[in-house]
Design a protein around this motif. Structure first.
Motif, PDB file in Angstrom:
ATOM      1  N   ASP A 127      39.614  37.999  37.221  1.00 33.66           N
ATOM      2  CA  ASP A 127      39.775  36.816  37.904  1.00 33.66           C
ATOM      3  C   ASP A 127      38.933  36.376  38.820  1.00 33.66           C
ATOM      4  N   GLU A 128      37.436  36.712  38.684  1.00 34.12           N
ATOM      5  CA  GLU A 128      36.534  36.135  39.707  1.00 34.12           C
ATOM      6  C   GLU A 128      35.516  35.512  38.399  1.00 34.12           C
ATOM      7  N   SER A 183      31.679  34.272  38.228  1.00 38.26           N
ATOM      8  CA  SER A 183      30.577  34.897  39.149  1.00 38.26           C
ATOM      9  C   SER A 183      29.221  34.720  37.945  1.00 38.26           C
ATOM     10  N   VAL A 202      30.279  33.762  43.728  1.00 36.02           N
ATOM     11  CA  VAL A 202      31.492  34.388  43.521  1.00 36.02           C
ATOM     12  C   VAL A 202      32.700  33.311  43.431  1.00 36.02           C
ATOM     13  N   THR A 256      36.353  32.991  43.428  1.00 38.53           N
ATOM     14  CA  THR A 256      37.846  33.814  42.975  1.00 38.53           C
ATOM     15  C   THR A 256      38.802  32.930  42.836  1.00 38.53           C
ATOM     16  N   SER A 313      34.429  44.267  44.941  1.00 36.92           N
ATOM     17  CA  SER A 313      35.174  43.484  43.866  1.00 36.92           C
ATOM     18  C   SER A 313      34.265  42.804  42.978  1.00 36.92           C
ATOM     19  N   ASN A 345      31.816  41.061  40.772  1.00 32.26           N
ATOM     20  CA  ASN A 345      30.646  39.876  40.853  1.00 32.26           C
ATOM     21  C   ASN A 345      29.639  40.000  39.921  1.00 32.26           C
TER      22      ASN A 345
END
Ligand code: KG4
Ligand code: ZN
Length: 335
Positions: free
Chosen positions: A14-15, A17, A32, A34, A298, A300
């Motif tokens: 759910d990112e 990037s 990124v 989000t 998280s 990236n």
């Protein structure tokens, strides 16, 4: 690697990037986007919405990361992850590779989380020391590896059910806290008493496997069976049960395989209690534990770019690039 530019994409969950890495060490840009705002009302990632958001955002994120630069290589995370997101990453990477005439490099998302531990805020890397035990703790994975060198792995164990981050997210949902649950639960835990409630420690003796679904169920039974719930105490007691389990098994693995280093990556590595407890317990055994920089814990694309540069250095960057939602760990082979 001198003067080479790697453009990397990350779209596994759910990112959305994109990042540019120069000379294998300098993160020129790490953009990124989000999707938390999209998924938070469902208290979890909705795969169809995630892939639509990746498709909508990837071009803008790449444009912002790359600016006027021309990449020499295009890397993307080709698994594990949600199929729709992986497909968006692959189409974008192949289009860019074709446009720039640049070779394409597939990167295992979990290896990205491991090598992210080397990224510092300066252009210099802080190289990992081998052999080491790697704990990857995220929303989708909880895995312990013995890492003998770059691309040299042995999987020691993983979760049989929920990942550690998933357990944080589900407990937050039970308590009506927001999504993602890890930061919410750990913030509440700061105000609570970790000894207030005795939740089980899922140690799974004799294995390096994990199981967090029973612990989550224990929390739900506690909430069902008690009135006047103190949310901070539930959070503190739950968090300590997760942290004790992760630390005990990781330090045990380091002792068993006689290694002096531990590296922890993935979204849950942002947890301060996990970090302080792991460093302290490892130190007692003469082992040095290190954590990924909080800002890169998280998902990236900088971590994907760094792993791609390692694969280039080790001659393991070529080959067919298929996406694989269930990708497992593979040793690198020279191509
Ligand atoms: O690595 P990541 O961004 O995505 C996956 O690859 O899954 O990890 C996200 C996970 C979520 O489950 C989130 O709740 C958890 O990391 N997380 C935390 C903390 N910050 C994020 N868990 C515990 N404590 C935290 N401070
Ligand atoms: Zn991840």
């Amino acid at each position: 690697m001198k003067d080479s530019l790697i453009l990397a994409l990350e779209t596994t969950c759910d990112e959305t990037s994109a990042a540019v890495l120069k000379n294998g060490s300098e993160v020129v840009k790490n953009v990124v986007y989000t999707q938390i705002d999209i998924h938070k009302k469902y208290a979890g990632v909705v795969p169809e919405l995630a892939s639509r958001a990746h498709a909508a955002k990837i071009a803008g994120v790449v444009k912002e990361a790359l600016g006027p630069l021309k990449p020499d290589y295009i890397a993307f995370a080709n698994g594990p992850g949600l199929p729709g997101g992986l497909l968006v990453g692959r189409v974008a990477a192949e289009t860019l590779a074709e446009f720039y005439g640049a070779p394409i490099i597939g990167v295992n998302h979990l290896e990205g989380h491991l090598y992210a531990c080397e990224l510092t805020s300066t252009p210099k890397l802080d190289p990992l020391e081998f052999p080491l035990i790697s704990l990857i703790v995220s929303g989708g994975h909880t895995e312990l590896w013995l890492v003998k060198g770059y691309g040299q792995y042995k999987l020691l164990g993983k979760t049989r059910d929920d990942a550690a981050g998933e357990a944080f997210d589900k407990v937050a949902k039970l308590l009506g806290l927001g999504y993602p649950g890890g930061p919410q639960v750990s913030a509440q835990a700061l105000k609570g008493d970790s000894k207030a409630i005795k939740f089980p420690r899922p140690f799974m003796p004799g294995t390096f496997e994990f199981s967090f679904s029973g612990l989550k169920t224990a929390v739900s039974y506690y909430l069902r069976d008690h009135k006047d719930i103190n949310i901070a105490n539930v959070c503190a007691s739950f968090q300590t049960a997760v942290v004790e389990t992760l630390v005990k098994k990781t330090v045990e693995a380091a002792k068993k395989y006689k290694v002096k280093y531990i590296a922890v990556g993935g979204g849950v590595a942002a947890n301060e209690l996990l970090k302080s407890t792991m460093i302290e317990e490892a130190k007692k055994a003469g082992i040095k534990a290190r954590f990924v920089d909080r800002r890169l814990s998280s998902d990236n694309a900088a971590m994907i770019a760094l792993c791609a540069s390692k694969k280039l250095q080790y001659g393991a960057a070529k080959g067919k690039i298929n996406i694989n939602p269930n990708m497992t760990l593979r040793n690198w082979k020279k191509k």
